[in-house]
Structure formats: C-alpha cells, structure tokens
Design a protein around this motif. Structure first.
Motif, PDB file in Angstrom:
ATOM      1  N   TRP A   1      -1.019 -10.470  -6.948  1.00  0.00           N
ATOM      2  CA  TRP A   1      -2.218  -9.839  -6.414  1.00  0.00           C
ATOM      3  C   TRP A   1      -1.970  -9.408  -4.983  1.00  0.00           C
ATOM      4  N   PHE A   2      -2.802  -8.479  -4.520  1.00  0.00           N
ATOM      5  CA  PHE A   2      -2.607  -7.861  -3.221  1.00  0.00           C
ATOM      6  C   PHE A   2      -3.004  -8.823  -2.112  1.00  0.00           C
ATOM      7  N   SER A   3      -2.432  -8.593  -0.934  1.00  0.00           N
ATOM      8  CA  SER A   3      -2.765  -9.409   0.228  1.00  0.00           C
ATOM      9  C   SER A   3      -4.034  -8.864   0.878  1.00  0.00           C
ATOM     10  N   ASP A   4      -4.558  -9.634   1.815  1.00  0.00           N
ATOM     11  CA  ASP A   4      -5.772  -9.200   2.507  1.00  0.00           C
ATOM     12  C   ASP A   4      -5.503  -8.037   3.460  1.00  0.00           C
ATOM     13  N   SER A   5      -4.260  -7.856   3.827  1.00  0.00           N
ATOM     14  CA  SER A   5      -3.901  -6.760   4.753  1.00  0.00           C
ATOM     15  C   SER A   5      -2.825  -5.884   4.110  1.00  0.00           C
ATOM     16  N   PRO A   6      -3.224  -5.047   3.159  1.00  0.00           N
ATOM     17  CA  PRO A   6      -2.226  -4.193   2.501  1.00  0.00           C
ATOM     18  C   PRO A   6      -1.622  -3.196   3.482  1.00  0.00           C
ATOM     19  N   ARG A   7      -0.340  -2.951   3.313  1.00  0.00           N
ATOM     20  CA  ARG A   7       0.361  -2.044   4.219  1.00  0.00           C
ATOM     21  C   ARG A   7       1.315  -1.147   3.434  1.00  0.00           C
ATOM     22  N   LEU A   8       0.784  -0.569   2.350  1.00  0.00           N
ATOM     23  CA  LEU A   8       1.608   0.291   1.504  1.00  0.00           C
ATOM     24  C   LEU A   8       2.144   1.487   2.274  1.00  0.00           C
ATOM     25  N   PHE A   9       1.268   2.194   2.978  1.00  0.00           N
ATOM     26  CA  PHE A   9       1.686   3.407   3.682  1.00  0.00           C
ATOM     27  C   PHE A   9       2.628   3.081   4.839  1.00  0.00           C
ATOM     28  N   THR A  10       2.420   1.941   5.453  1.00  0.00           N
ATOM     29  CA  THR A  10       3.344   1.503   6.501  1.00  0.00           C
ATOM     30  C   THR A  10       4.725   1.241   5.933  1.00  0.00           C
ATOM     31  N   ASN A  11       4.761   0.592   4.767  1.00  0.00           N
ATOM     32  CA  ASN A  11       6.043   0.318   4.118  1.00  0.00           C
ATOM     33  C   ASN A  11       6.720   1.613   3.666  1.00  0.00           C
ATOM     34  N   ILE A  12       5.927   2.555   3.145  1.00  0.00           N
ATOM     35  CA  ILE A  12       6.507   3.826   2.716  1.00  0.00           C
ATOM     36  C   ILE A  12       7.094   4.573   3.904  1.00  0.00           C
ATOM     37  N   TYR A  13       6.344   4.589   5.001  1.00  0.00           N
ATOM     38  CA  TYR A  13       6.844   5.262   6.200  1.00  0.00           C
ATOM     39  C   TYR A  13       8.121   4.593   6.706  1.00  0.00           C
ATOM     40  N   GLY A  14       8.110   3.264   6.711  1.00  0.00           N
ATOM     41  CA  GLY A  14       9.305   2.550   7.160  1.00  0.00           C
ATOM     42  C   GLY A  14      10.501   2.799   6.258  1.00  0.00           C
ATOM     43  N   THR A  15      10.252   2.885   4.949  1.00  0.00           N
ATOM     44  CA  THR A  15      11.343   3.134   4.004  1.00  0.00           C
ATOM     45  C   THR A  15      11.928   4.524   4.201  1.00  0.00           C
TER      46      THR A  15
ATOM     47  N   GLY B   1      17.517   6.710   9.926  1.00  0.00           N
ATOM     48  CA  GLY B   1      17.575   8.162   9.952  1.00  0.00           C
ATOM     49  C   GLY B   1      17.142   8.839   8.663  1.00  0.00           C
ATOM     50  N   GLY B   2      16.328   8.164   7.867  1.00  0.00           N
ATOM     51  CA  GLY B   2      15.854   8.761   6.620  1.00  0.00           C
ATOM     52  C   GLY B   2      16.894   8.770   5.525  1.00  0.00           C
ATOM     53  N   ILE B   3      17.760   7.770   5.487  1.00  0.00           N
ATOM     54  CA  ILE B   3      18.841   7.737   4.492  1.00  0.00           C
ATOM     55  C   ILE B   3      18.294   7.566   3.075  1.00  0.00           C
ATOM     56  N   PHE B   4      17.125   6.912   2.931  1.00  0.00           N
ATOM     57  CA  PHE B   4      16.566   6.720   1.592  1.00  0.00           C
ATOM     58  C   PHE B   4      16.225   8.052   0.944  1.00  0.00           C
ATOM     59  N   ALA B   5      15.620   8.969   1.694  1.00  0.00           N
ATOM     60  CA  ALA B   5      15.308  10.292   1.152  1.00  0.00           C
ATOM     61  C   ALA B   5      16.588  11.017   0.745  1.00  0.00           C
ATOM     62  N   HIS B   6      17.652  10.832   1.501  1.00  0.00           N
ATOM     63  CA  HIS B   6      18.941  11.442   1.156  1.00  0.00           C
ATOM     64  C   HIS B   6      19.477  10.846  -0.135  1.00  0.00           C
ATOM     65  N   TRP B   7      19.351   9.544  -0.306  1.00  0.00           N
ATOM     66  CA  TRP B   7      19.775   8.902  -1.555  1.00  0.00           C
ATOM     67  C   TRP B   7      18.960   9.415  -2.740  1.00  0.00           C
ATOM     68  N   MET B   8      17.676   9.587  -2.545  1.00  0.00           N
ATOM     69  CA  MET B   8      16.837  10.112  -3.623  1.00  0.00           C
ATOM     70  C   MET B   8      17.248  11.527  -4.002  1.00  0.00           C
ATOM     71  N   LEU B   9      17.547  12.355  -3.006  1.00  0.00           N
ATOM     72  CA  LEU B   9      18.000  13.716  -3.280  1.00  0.00           C
ATOM     73  C   LEU B   9      19.321  13.703  -4.043  1.00  0.00           C
ATOM     74  N   ASN B  10      20.240  12.835  -3.633  1.00  0.00           N
ATOM     75  CA  ASN B  10      21.495  12.704  -4.371  1.00  0.00           C
ATOM     76  C   ASN B  10      21.247  12.319  -5.819  1.00  0.00           C
ATOM     77  N   THR B  11      20.345  11.380  -6.028  1.00  0.00           N
ATOM     78  CA  THR B  11      20.055  10.916  -7.376  1.00  0.00           C
ATOM     79  C   THR B  11      19.452  12.022  -8.222  1.00  0.00           C
ATOM     80  N   VAL B  12      18.548  12.804  -7.642  1.00  0.00           N
ATOM     81  CA  VAL B  12      17.953  13.921  -8.372  1.00  0.00           C
ATOM     82  C   VAL B  12      19.025  14.918  -8.787  1.00  0.00           C
ATOM     83  N   VAL B  13      19.931  15.246  -7.874  1.00  0.00           N
ATOM     84  CA  VAL B  13      21.006  16.197  -8.199  1.00  0.00           C
ATOM     85  C   VAL B  13      21.896  15.635  -9.294  1.00  0.00           C
ATOM     86  N   TYR B  14      22.340  14.383  -9.150  1.00  0.00           N
ATOM     87  CA  TYR B  14      23.206  13.778 -10.159  1.00  0.00           C
ATOM     88  C   TYR B  14      22.516  13.743 -11.525  1.00  0.00           C
TER      89      TYR B  14
END
Length: 272
Positions: A33-47, A52-65
C-alpha cells in the motif's frame, strides 16, 4: 483464475506502489500500500535526470533494439515460413526438423558461441551485436510455417502466377497481407523477448551508452544493494521507478496490437 490473476498482477502492483515511495518508506510502510507521502513524480524526475539522463538513453536503445529486431524477425519468419509451407525442395524435411530442434536449444547455451563469432568479425560492443541474433526466431519461423499452410490458399498463388506476377511480388503484395495476424504475433513475441533480454546485451556490450534498460537497471541495482562502501541506498527508489517505467511501453504495445491479433486469428478460424 483468481490465483493465476494474483500471481501475475501482485508483483506488478507491488512494483507500482514501491515506485511511489522514498527509500525510507520502502522499509517502514506496508509493502502493498502507498505511503502517506507519495513521491511518484519526484522519483520519475530523479530517474530521468540521474547521471545526465542515462535512463532515457537506455530506454531509447531498448526501443531501437526491440523494434528493429521484432520487424526484422517477423519478415524473416514470414518469408521462411511461407517458403517451407508452399514450396518443396531437396532437404525440405531435414531443414524443417533442424529448425524444430533449434527451438529446444536454450538461448543461454548459444550466448558464448555467439560472442566468439561476433568478436571475430568486430561486431562486439555495437548495436548489431544485440539486433542480429534477435532477428532469427526458430519459434517465429515454426509459427509462420504452420499459419501459412492454411492462411495462404494455393488457388490465389496459382492465379497470381498466371497473371504474370513474380514470386517476390506475390510475397509482398499478397502473402504478407494474408499473414498479417501471424506477423503481429511474431512481432509481439520478439518485441517482448528482445525488450526483456538481459544475458546477450550483458555479454556483448561494455559501453554503458549502448546498454538496454535491462542491463542499465542491473547496474543501478548493483549500486543500490551491492553492499560495501560503494552501495547507495538512495538508488533503490530510482531502480524501482525505472523498472516501472520500463514496463509501460510493453503494456502499451500489447494493448495497441492485440485487436489486430485477435481479429486476425478469429478471421483465420472462420476461414478454416
């Protein structure tokens, strides 16, 4: 059915819930269950901004592959399946049995031989090292061979040949349309298999900028829970959020393609 539903959806639900929590809340609040202080958007921004935004680069690589592999594997499986279904040639049965035997070989057993072959031709640590092995799908070939046997009537092929159409034109203008439901099935299977592939990219790639999301998240996991002085517990929230984000494209792709898959299979059943 309820037990099967819980088995498949419970881990996914836990992952979504965990991606809304801070690292501290992961260990202090109820896991399902969720916590009293959800921070989904904070976690997404941090990810998305970490390193340097390497996760987005990994996702792009995965889409291409995944996309290139899925489309290429579907085309090759359709051509091979149609050829084996509608043509007879010397060694037909032996070649088909060899393909059936290849289905039984685990992909992990082929990883090291594939690496050695690619190393000899200088393709290691390139995108082709992930894409080329994914283009060959014995299961996709077998599926298309069985589907083409009934989905492509011999009378249509004979009529096209009498009209002077070449075999290449017949395949791309007539056969590919009749095989569309089977093609969607192969695309989905290959897309999921390539998207989730971990061992092959791990062996073939050593440049982090070429990583797919599976290997990239594994590297984050070693930082989060690897132990020792280099461990960073704050990475755990980013790791779980990244895992959630990596699932979303697959869910979207399946929802978009399933209507073509289901309607095509129903049409094939009526024709049968």
């Amino acid at each position: 059915m309820l037990a099967a539903l819980a088995y498949f959806l419970l881990p996914l639900f836990w992952l979504v819930v965990a991606s809304t929590k801070s690292t501290e809340d992961l260990f202090t609040t109820f896991g399902l269950w969720f916590s009293d202080s959800p921070r989904l958007f904070t976690n997404i921004y941090g990810t998305l901004t970490h390193d340097g935004g390497i996760f987005a680069h990994w996702m792009l690589n995965t889409v291409v592959y995944a996309v290139v592999s899925a489309l290429g594997a579907a085309l090759l499986a359709a051509a091979a399946g149609y050829g084996f279904a509608k043509f007879r040639f010397r060694g037909h049965s032996a070649a088909f049995n060899a393909v059936l035997g290849a289905i039984m070989v685990p992909t992990t057993a082929l990883a090291i031989p594939t690496y050695l072959l690619f190393a000899q031709v200088g393709l290691v640590n390139t995108p082709w090292a992930v894409i080329l092995p994914s283009l060959v799908s014995p299961f996709g070939f077998y599926l298309m061979r069985v589907y083409a046997q009934d989905a492509v009537p011999d009378s249509i092929l004979e009529a096209a040949r009498l009209d002077g159409a070449s075999e290449v034109r017949i395949f791309f203008r007539i056969v590919m349309r009749l095989l569309a439901p089977g093609l969607v099935t192969v695309v989905l299977f290959t897309l999921v298999a390539t998207w989730n592939n971990y061992l092959l990219p791990l062996i073939m790639l050593n440049d982090p900028s070429l990583y797919p999301v599976t290997v990239g998240l594994a590297s984050w996991g070693s930082q989060a829970v690897g132990g020792g002085s280099g461990a960073n517990s704050d990475m755990l929230a980013l790791l779980l959020t990244g895992s959630t984000l990596s699932v979303v494209p697959l869910v979207v792709a399946f929802l978009l393609l399933q209507r073509y898959w289901q309607s095509g299979l129903a049409t094939g059943g009526v024709k049968g």
